[in-house]
Design a protein around this motif. Structure first.
Motif, mmCIF file in Angstrom:
data_model
loop_
_atom_site.group_PDB
_atom_site.id
_atom_site.type_symbol
_atom_site.label_atom_id
_atom_site.label_comp_id
_atom_site.label_asym_id
_atom_site.label_seq_id
_atom_site.Cartn_x
_atom_site.Cartn_y
_atom_site.Cartn_z
ATOM 1 N N ARG A 174 0.824 -1.202 0.000
ATOM 2 C CA ARG A 174 0.000 0.000 0.000
ATOM 3 C C ARG A 174 0.867 1.265 0.000
ATOM 4 N NH1 ARG A 174 -2.858 1.993 4.242
ATOM 5 N NH2 ARG A 174 -1.889 0.441 5.586
ATOM 6 N N ASP B 117 -6.837 -3.006 -5.703
ATOM 7 C CA ASP B 117 -7.269 -2.092 -6.759
ATOM 8 C C ASP B 117 -8.758 -1.769 -6.667
ATOM 9 O OD1 ASP B 117 -4.703 -2.094 -7.709
ATOM 10 O OD2 ASP B 117 -5.049 -3.843 -8.987
ATOM 11 N N GLU B 119 -12.401 -0.564 -4.889
ATOM 12 C CA GLU B 119 -12.758 0.563 -4.046
ATOM 13 C C GLU B 119 -13.064 0.076 -2.624
ATOM 14 O OE1 GLU B 119 -16.026 4.099 -4.295
ATOM 15 O OE2 GLU B 119 -14.945 3.428 -6.069
ATOM 16 N N SER B 120 -12.532 0.774 -1.630
ATOM 17 C CA SER B 120 -12.861 0.441 -0.247
ATOM 18 C C SER B 120 -13.457 1.678 0.401
ATOM 19 C CB SER B 120 -11.603 0.011 0.511
ATOM 20 O OG SER B 120 -10.822 1.136 0.783
ATOM 21 N N SER B 123 -11.144 4.682 0.067
ATOM 22 C CA SER B 123 -10.648 5.281 -1.173
ATOM 23 C C SER B 123 -11.042 6.742 -1.256
ATOM 24 C CB SER B 123 -11.177 4.548 -2.408
ATOM 25 O OG SER B 123 -11.665 3.305 -2.099
#
Lengths: 387, 285
Positions: A174, B117, B119-120, B123
């Motif tokens: 990350r 990659d 969306e969380s 984001s």
């Protein structure tokens, strides 16, 4: 007036002459001398050749100054000294032909484990003469701890994190993606676990060895091999990936795969007991859990006069019959080479996934005698090490 | 020196595990039930939310489904204890044990899923603020529940199991509801943690109980709230302090302390907090 305004004024300076004029006006001669002294101490400290006392004698600065600069250079959070030193080091080699500069490298191991320790040893050896500042941490197999170590490494101004194992690599990824640090993930069996794409600041060194030559070898050593047992931990991503591939290729070698799953090392005795009567031989790939209890697997199988095959050459002296696998120290050295390439100015995003450059074949003749298997001469000659 | 970035990470992780600590508080303190389901339900939450997010579900809905899944697992433990009459420790252990296989199934038999990659909930937002928001919302809902008449019944379960039935409280259903609430909190924490990291691993539940209990104790000793619903808040604070302790231990390498020693160092810090409070009490008396 804010401090920032002064610093902005300093940024307006363009030539050494301009800077000299500005600072002569701005500071008293005493202040200039003190600053000059600190900067000289800082450079000498960065070279890491002289002791504090020698630096004191050389520059005429007090010991207090030397220790203060040293503290700011390495421990205090501003990291201005090191940033400027690094900037100069990057721009100067072009002009002054200075050798590659030293980096701050963090090594993060997933757990304490022979194979991972060997990788760490290898990359430390590979960077021995470079004068880098290398620090090590172990995540104790805990994701949360990995997260905190990653934050520590990123915030203390590290340049590169070497993550040994898939789990720490995923935790650091990350930060690498956000451009906060460069990540070199090493000892990764399944590179697809880390979704590298352009601009993720990540390079991968894999320890994956093709399975076909391994099965071919087992078949040559033990022509009667029909049923091959495999013990693995369903919780290890690497093992699951390997077993998935084995299922596909085993029929081509007319081998029937007999799987036995465990979750922790205390499950090994039961798994072995179930397996040992059913199979002709057992294969343990790079599964950290099973390798932790490999002695037990060896004891039971040797008693039944059946061989144990592994992919980790270090295990052969413990009593496995044969291993065709990467040398972990070499994987470490390969990792060191990637770091050297980055130092020379190569973009980390351009470095493709590295696979083990060579495999080694280890055989154990004593064990072969014990279980009544005769290793063909051709294979004995090819072996890198026969015990 | 500990940097701002490290403190922020500690706060992030502290908030996530604060929600987990609240879950543990609800069983161990509020209904006085030693529930060991947590190591499993944490991973369950992580697994559910990871799979959903990976296949494009709205991350908030994914968290909500995690919460529900945790509740269902709490219900299972509760039924095992209340109806099948298995002891509290054992029923939790059995469910957590079974959950290992279920979690692997949910994750499609892969021990590790990445979805960095996708969306969380984080984001495009400030991570710490988002977490603080989610935690605040959850805690506020929980505290208002515990202050209600229903909450009073729930809390009485922990204080006196004999007296409850006399005044008409159904202790058995209170235990089940407590377990459901607790495990849904823990699963929510798991879901949040997986979205925070962008991946989920089958082994990430180990140690959930230990860190959660430590946080509960630290929170109780440091803040010393007397009113029970407010103690929920101290779990969150305790959890953040616990993470900062680990941070301090990680930064003690100047004293020759290695990462493998940090359990020792963190343990000592926890003991000293408890001891310091004890001594103070003795002085007063």
């Amino acid at each position: 007036m804010k401090k920032v305004e002064l610093f902005e004024a300093i940024l307006a300076l363009e030539t050494p002459d301009e800077a000299e004029r500005f600072f002569m006006d701005l500071c008293t001669p005493r202040e200039i001398k003190a600053m000059k002294e600190r900067w000289q101490v800082c450079q000498l400290l960065n070279e890491k050749k002289l002791s504090y006392r020698a630096i004191r004698n050389e520059t005429g600065a007090s010991t207090t100054t030397v220790t203060r600069v040293s503290r700011f250079l390495s421990d205090e959070p501003y990291q201005g000294y090191s940033r400027v030193l690094r900037k100069l080091a990057i721009s100067l080699p072009l002009m002054c032909n200075i050798e590659a500069y030293a980096l701050k490298i963090w090594s993060m191991k997933a757990v304490e484990h022979e194979a991972l320790n060997a990788v760490e040893k290898g990359f430390r050896e590979g960077l021995e003469d470079e004068g880098d500042d290398i620090r090590s941490d172990t995540c104790q197999g805990s994701l949360v701890l990995a997260e905190q170590i990653a934050a520590k490494a990123v915030s203390t101004g590290g340049d590169i994190i070497v993550a040994i194992g898939t789990m720490p690599a995923q935790s650091v990824f990350r930060y690498a993606k956000d451009g906060k640090i460069k990540l070199i993930a090493t000892s990764i069996t399944d590179p697809s676990a880390i979704p590298t794409s352009a601009g993720t600041n990540t390079a991968i060194v894999s320890n994956f060895v093709p399975l076909e030559p391994q099965l071919g070898l087992f078949k040559k050593i033990q022509p009667g091999l029909r049923r091959l047992g495999i013990i693995y931990n369903t919780g290890e991503a690497n093992s699951v990936a390997i077993v998935g591939k084995l299922r596909i290729i085993a029929p081509a070698f007319s081998i029937e795969l007999v799987e036995s799953c465990i979750q922790k090392s205390s499950d090994i005795p039961q798994a072995v007991a179930v397996l040992v009567k059913k199979v002709d031989a057992v294969f343990v790939s790079n599964d950290n859990t099973v390798l932790g209890g490999i002695e037990y697997v060896i004891r039971v199988f040797t008693r039944e006069k059946k061989p144990v095959f592994v992919s980790d050459t270090d295990q052969v002296e413990k009593g496995c019959l044969a291993a065709l696998g990467p040398n972990h120290v070499d994987i470490g050295r390969q990792t060191a080479k990637v770091i050297q390439r980055i130092k020379k100015g190569e973009d980390i995003n351009d470095i493709e996934v590295q696979y083990p450059s060579s495999t080694e074949l280890y055989l154990n003749k004593t064990v072969a005698g014990k279980i009544g298997i005769e290793i063909p001469k051709g294979i004995l000659e090819k072996a890198d090490k026969v015990l | 020196m500990i940097s701002v970035q490290e403190i922020l990470t500690s706060i992030d992780i502290g908030l996530i595990f604060g929600i987990v600590a609240v879950g543990i508080y609800l069983t161990f303190r509020t209904i006085n039930f030693a529930d060991l389901t947590c190591d499993g339900s944490f991973v369950l939450g992580a697994a559910v939310s990871s799979v959903l997010v990976k296949y494009g579900t709205n991350p908030y809905i994914a968290l909500f489904v995690s919460l529900i899944a945790g509740g269902i697992i709490g219900l299972c433990t509760g039924i095992l204890h209340v109806k099948v009459k298995i002891s509290d420790l054992l029923s939790g252990i059995i469910v957590a044990f079974i959950l290992y296989s279920i979690n692997l199934r949910i994750m499609g038999n892969a021990p590790n899923i990445t979805f960095m990659d996708n969306e969380s909930v984080f984001s495009g937002r400030d991570t710490t603020l988002t977490l603080a928001g989610i935690t605040f919302f959850t805690i506020a809902a929980l505290i208002s529940l515990l202050f209600s008449g229903f909450g009073l019944k729930l809390r009485s379960t922990g204080y006196n199991r004999k007296f409850g039935p006399i005044i008409g409280i159904n202790i058995k259903s209170m235990i089940i509801i407590g377990l459901m609430l607790s495990n849904s909190m823990i699963a929510l924490g798991g879901g949040l943690f997986s979205q925070y990291q962008g991946f989920c691993d089958i082994s990430e539940g180990t140690g959930t109980l230990v860190s959660g209990l430590a946080s509960v104790v630290i929170g109780e000793k440091v803040l010393q709230f007397k009113k029970e619903p407010l103690l929920i808040l101290s779990c969150i604070v305790g959890s953040i302090i616990y993470r900062i302790f680990i941070n301090i231990a990680l930064n003690s390498d100047v004293f020759g302390i290695k990462t493998s020693d940090i359990n020792l160092v963190t343990g000592f810090m926890i003991i000293s907090i408890i001891a310091a409070r004890r001594m103070k009490k003795n002085d007063c008396a």
